[in-house]
Design a protein around this motif. Sequence first.
Motif, PDB file in Angstrom:
ATOM      1  N   GLU A 450      -4.462   1.441   8.033  1.00 38.93           N
ATOM      2  CA  GLU A 450      -3.328   0.936   8.816  1.00 38.93           C
ATOM      3  C   GLU A 450      -3.231  -0.584   8.727  1.00 38.93           C
ATOM      4  O   GLU A 450      -2.126  -1.145   8.669  1.00 38.93           O
ATOM      5  CB  GLU A 450      -3.488   1.376  10.275  1.00 38.93           C
ATOM      6  CG  GLU A 450      -3.361   2.881  10.471  1.00 38.93           C
ATOM      7  CD  GLU A 450      -3.736   3.322  11.870  1.00 38.93           C
ATOM      8  OE1 GLU A 450      -4.096   2.435  12.689  1.00 38.93           O
ATOM      9  OE2 GLU A 450      -3.698   4.541  12.152  1.00 38.93           O
ATOM     10  N   GLN A 451      -4.410  -1.255   8.692  1.00 39.49           N
ATOM     11  CA  GLN A 451      -4.387  -2.705   8.541  1.00 39.49           C
ATOM     12  C   GLN A 451      -3.848  -3.117   7.166  1.00 39.49           C
ATOM     13  O   GLN A 451      -3.112  -4.106   7.044  1.00 39.49           O
ATOM     14  CB  GLN A 451      -5.797  -3.262   8.737  1.00 39.49           C
ATOM     15  CG  GLN A 451      -5.910  -4.771   8.626  1.00 39.49           C
ATOM     16  CD  GLN A 451      -5.096  -5.489   9.693  1.00 39.49           C
ATOM     17  OE1 GLN A 451      -5.041  -5.046  10.832  1.00 39.49           O
ATOM     18  NE2 GLN A 451      -4.458  -6.583   9.325  1.00 39.49           N
ATOM     19  N   ASP A 453      -1.598  -1.486   5.511  1.00 41.48           N
ATOM     20  CA  ASP A 453      -0.140  -1.326   5.606  1.00 41.48           C
ATOM     21  C   ASP A 453       0.500  -2.572   6.205  1.00 41.48           C
ATOM     22  O   ASP A 453       1.554  -3.032   5.741  1.00 41.48           O
ATOM     23  CB  ASP A 453       0.193  -0.104   6.460  1.00 41.48           C
ATOM     24  CG  ASP A 453      -0.197   1.199   5.766  1.00 41.48           C
ATOM     25  OD1 ASP A 453      -0.306   1.193   4.528  1.00 41.48           O
ATOM     26  OD2 ASP A 453      -0.385   2.212   6.481  1.00 41.48           O
ATOM     27  N   GLU A 454      -0.150  -3.137   7.226  1.00 41.36           N
ATOM     28  CA  GLU A 454       0.369  -4.363   7.840  1.00 41.36           C
ATOM     29  C   GLU A 454       0.351  -5.516   6.842  1.00 41.36           C
ATOM     30  O   GLU A 454       1.327  -6.276   6.725  1.00 41.36           O
ATOM     31  CB  GLU A 454      -0.477  -4.723   9.066  1.00 41.36           C
ATOM     32  CG  GLU A 454      -0.302  -3.808  10.257  1.00 41.36           C
ATOM     33  CD  GLU A 454       1.045  -4.005  10.925  1.00 41.36           C
ATOM     34  OE1 GLU A 454       1.595  -5.126  10.831  1.00 41.36           O
ATOM     35  OE2 GLU A 454       1.572  -3.039  11.512  1.00 41.36           O
ATOM     36  N   GLU A 456       0.437  -5.353   3.624  1.00 40.76           N
ATOM     37  CA  GLU A 456       1.400  -5.105   2.546  1.00 40.76           C
ATOM     38  C   GLU A 456       2.814  -5.465   2.979  1.00 40.76           C
ATOM     39  O   GLU A 456       3.617  -5.983   2.195  1.00 40.76           O
ATOM     40  CB  GLU A 456       1.318  -3.638   2.135  1.00 40.76           C
ATOM     41  CG  GLU A 456       1.992  -3.342   0.801  1.00 40.76           C
ATOM     42  CD  GLU A 456       1.692  -1.945   0.331  1.00 40.76           C
ATOM     43  OE1 GLU A 456       1.641  -1.729  -0.889  1.00 40.76           O
ATOM     44  OE2 GLU A 456       1.493  -1.060   1.196  1.00 40.76           O
ATOM     45  N   ARG A 457       3.119  -5.215   4.246  1.00 34.22           N
ATOM     46  CA  ARG A 457       4.458  -5.563   4.740  1.00 34.22           C
ATOM     47  C   ARG A 457       4.644  -7.069   4.862  1.00 34.22           C
ATOM     48  O   ARG A 457       5.751  -7.591   4.736  1.00 34.22           O
ATOM     49  CB  ARG A 457       4.701  -4.907   6.097  1.00 34.22           C
ATOM     50  CG  ARG A 457       5.000  -3.411   6.009  1.00 34.22           C
ATOM     51  CD  ARG A 457       5.527  -2.886   7.331  1.00 34.22           C
ATOM     52  NE  ARG A 457       4.517  -2.902   8.359  1.00 34.22           N
ATOM     53  CZ  ARG A 457       3.695  -1.877   8.631  1.00 34.22           C
ATOM     54  NH1 ARG A 457       3.783  -0.767   7.916  1.00 34.22           N
ATOM     55  NH2 ARG A 457       2.811  -1.957   9.594  1.00 34.22           N
ATOM     56  N   GLU A 458       3.547  -7.785   5.087  1.00 32.02           N
ATOM     57  CA  GLU A 458       3.642  -9.227   5.314  1.00 32.02           C
ATOM     58  C   GLU A 458       3.587 -10.036   4.032  1.00 32.02           C
ATOM     59  O   GLU A 458       4.039 -11.165   3.980  1.00 32.02           O
ATOM     60  CB  GLU A 458       2.505  -9.679   6.244  1.00 32.02           C
ATOM     61  CG  GLU A 458       2.603  -9.109   7.645  1.00 32.02           C
ATOM     62  CD  GLU A 458       1.366  -9.419   8.469  1.00 32.02           C
ATOM     63  OE1 GLU A 458       0.461 -10.096   7.908  1.00 32.02           O
ATOM     64  OE2 GLU A 458       1.290  -9.009   9.633  1.00 32.02           O
ATOM     65  N   ASP A 459       2.984  -9.498   2.977  1.00 27.45           N
ATOM     66  CA  ASP A 459       2.735 -10.274   1.763  1.00 27.45           C
ATOM     67  C   ASP A 459       3.303  -9.526   0.557  1.00 27.45           C
ATOM     68  O   ASP A 459       2.996  -8.358   0.350  1.00 27.45           O
ATOM     69  CB  ASP A 459       1.230 -10.491   1.586  1.00 27.45           C
ATOM     70  CG  ASP A 459       0.941 -11.645   0.624  1.00 27.45           C
ATOM     71  OD1 ASP A 459       1.794 -11.895  -0.250  1.00 27.45           O
ATOM     72  OD2 ASP A 459      -0.117 -12.270   0.761  1.00 27.45           O
ATOM     73  N   HIS A 460       4.104 -10.242  -0.256  1.00 28.93           N
ATOM     74  CA  HIS A 460       4.738  -9.606  -1.415  1.00 28.93           C
ATOM     75  C   HIS A 460       4.205 -10.150  -2.736  1.00 28.93           C
ATOM     76  O   HIS A 460       4.787  -9.926  -3.789  1.00 28.93           O
ATOM     77  CB  HIS A 460       6.260  -9.824  -1.352  1.00 28.93           C
ATOM     78  CG  HIS A 460       6.867  -9.303  -0.084  1.00 28.93           C
ATOM     79  ND1 HIS A 460       7.038  -7.965   0.159  1.00 28.93           N
ATOM     80  CD2 HIS A 460       7.324  -9.956   1.014  1.00 28.93           C
ATOM     81  CE1 HIS A 460       7.589  -7.803   1.358  1.00 28.93           C
ATOM     82  NE2 HIS A 460       7.775  -8.993   1.890  1.00 28.93           N
ATOM     83  N   ARG A 465      -1.000  -7.534  -3.875  1.00 29.28           N
ATOM     84  CA  ARG A 465      -0.703  -6.096  -3.870  1.00 29.28           C
ATOM     85  C   ARG A 465      -1.752  -5.327  -4.684  1.00 29.28           C
ATOM     86  O   ARG A 465      -2.149  -4.220  -4.301  1.00 29.28           O
ATOM     87  CB  ARG A 465       0.681  -5.846  -4.442  1.00 29.28           C
ATOM     88  CG  ARG A 465       1.814  -6.114  -3.457  1.00 29.28           C
ATOM     89  CD  ARG A 465       3.164  -5.726  -4.060  1.00 29.28           C
ATOM     90  NE  ARG A 465       4.222  -5.846  -3.079  1.00 29.28           N
ATOM     91  CZ  ARG A 465       4.515  -4.917  -2.176  1.00 29.28           C
ATOM     92  NH1 ARG A 465       3.799  -3.797  -2.144  1.00 29.28           N
ATOM     93  NH2 ARG A 465       5.491  -5.090  -1.312  1.00 29.28           N
ATOM     94  N   ARG A 472      -7.152   0.147  -0.832  1.00 28.23           N
ATOM     95  CA  ARG A 472      -6.606   1.402  -0.329  1.00 28.23           C
ATOM     96  C   ARG A 472      -7.283   2.603  -1.014  1.00 28.23           C
ATOM     97  O   ARG A 472      -7.614   3.597  -0.373  1.00 28.23           O
ATOM     98  CB  ARG A 472      -5.094   1.448  -0.543  1.00 28.23           C
ATOM     99  CG  ARG A 472      -4.425   2.658   0.134  1.00 28.23           C
ATOM    100  CD  ARG A 472      -2.957   2.736  -0.243  1.00 28.23           C
ATOM    101  NE  ARG A 472      -2.266   1.496   0.073  1.00 28.23           N
ATOM    102  CZ  ARG A 472      -1.851   1.182   1.300  1.00 28.23           C
ATOM    103  NH1 ARG A 472      -2.070   2.022   2.296  1.00 28.23           N
ATOM    104  NH2 ARG A 472      -1.216   0.053   1.519  1.00 28.23           N
TER     105      ARG A 472
END
Length: 554
Positions: A450-451, A453-454, A456-460, A465, A472
């Motif tokens: 879950e961390q 996922d957070e 990944e949403r914050e860093d592109h 990745r 993961r």
Amino acid sequence: MDGESTVLLVLATVVVIVVIHRISERTGLPAAALKTLVGIGYAFIPGPHMVLDPHLILTVVIPPLLYSAALDSSLVAIRRNLGTVISLSVLLVLVSALAVGVSFDLLVPGATLAVGVALGAAIAPPDPVAALAVGRRVGLPPRLLTLIQGEGLLNDATALTLLSVAVAAATSGSFSPGATALQFVLASVGGVAVGLLVATAVRGIRRLWQDPLTLNAVSLVTPFGAYLLGEALHVSGVLAVVVAGLVIGHDTPRRVSGASRLQVDAVWRLVDFLLEGFVFLLIGMQLPAVVAGLGQYDISTVVLASLLTVGVVLLVRPLWLVLTLLLPQSLHTRLGRADGDTADRPEDSRDRAVERFSGRELVVLSWAGTRGVISLAAISTLPMTTESGAPFPLRDLLLFCTYLVVLVTLVGQGLTFAPLVRALGLHANAADQARLQNRARAEAAQAGLEQLDELEREDHDPVDRQMINALRNQLESRLRKYRQRLDVLANSSDGVPFNPHYEAGVRAQRAVLDAERERLVHLRDVGQLPDSGLRVLEREIDHQEGLLPTPARR
């Protein structure tokens, strides 16, 4: 003794401790009882001997032992069983001391109630070291270990406070129940307050410094600081040490880095190993000095006092456990039946915890009451004279009775504790424990996913990745492994099923790590890797090896 003799005695003591520990591991006999017997044997050999200094024991030896035990305890588990722990560590100590006091006052010539209570206070608190060592080895259920450990942490404060009150009454000739109760409450509350204050100070230091060496130094001085501060304020220094240890141990997972925890744990394991070994050897060495003071008493008085002391200690504990744990169970069962079986309601979980005590568990708890060095140290603090200048009544006899109780319980109960537990067939459910741990591992791995996922949403960033995807894959692999273990454990009612593939995998990982270590040592030997680099890389391998479970025996 001169300096050279002292060093030789210390070195010999360490050698004996190590040898006895090895014998205990190979034979299954309790190390505490073996060390005590070796100490008795050594006491009759000419040469330098160690004499028990009660103030040194109470100031230097007891605080670190109690603090280490508190760090290793569970504040949550003790709080869950707080009623039973208080019953054993406070009420049972008071009842035991009063029972000894009344019996001495009525039957032993020259004894008074205060003198008897002073003896009772010294012998009332069990020392759980021997029972816990055996209990962990034979796999006692966690709740019984919690009760034994919780009792041992808190009962010393009760006993020492009561002892000081009884000694004051015996030396002055006056006794006030109201003043006694008030002194006991103030000492206890003050000890808790000092312990919380010390724990708060340590928490502040941990915020400022995370260096493992600094935290190790702070950890080593904490029990002495808590004890001395409590004693300086005339409250229970022992209780201050225990409370500080419980709070700091509970707070450690949030406040201390992994490297610091590993070092602190290793240091305290060594401190425990050496201090406990020294203490039990010291107990055995005191036999000649204790027996030497009995010449002034009639044989009948010595025999009567000995029988009363040992008898009360061995009988009061099981009677108290039956009255406080078994009778409430029967009463609760009757009430539950009369009220539509309310024992199954969630709100009655506390009553169901009491109801789950079985006769076998009561027998084990009864036989876990081994006494130790704090009883000898406490009784040795009795003054030589009263306020009027007269000799303290029956002082040498009280010392002998205390030593006899320690010897009977430590050696007698210590040597028979493991066979008793095995005969009763009382052991922890290994499958339940494995299910609990693997479920927690799965929850931790899920939290890691879950961390990610957070993140990944914050860093592109593409590089980030890739790193996230690699992490993961590792977490998902671990999660699958834990869930597979849970599936296997779901069909096991007691023991953990033997998995040959899992055991083979563990052996293969160990073989790989050994090969890596050997190659690093070879590179060091041929001059291609400096020793400093070897230590860094070897430490990495050691940490990986520490994560591997011990291979199960078929």
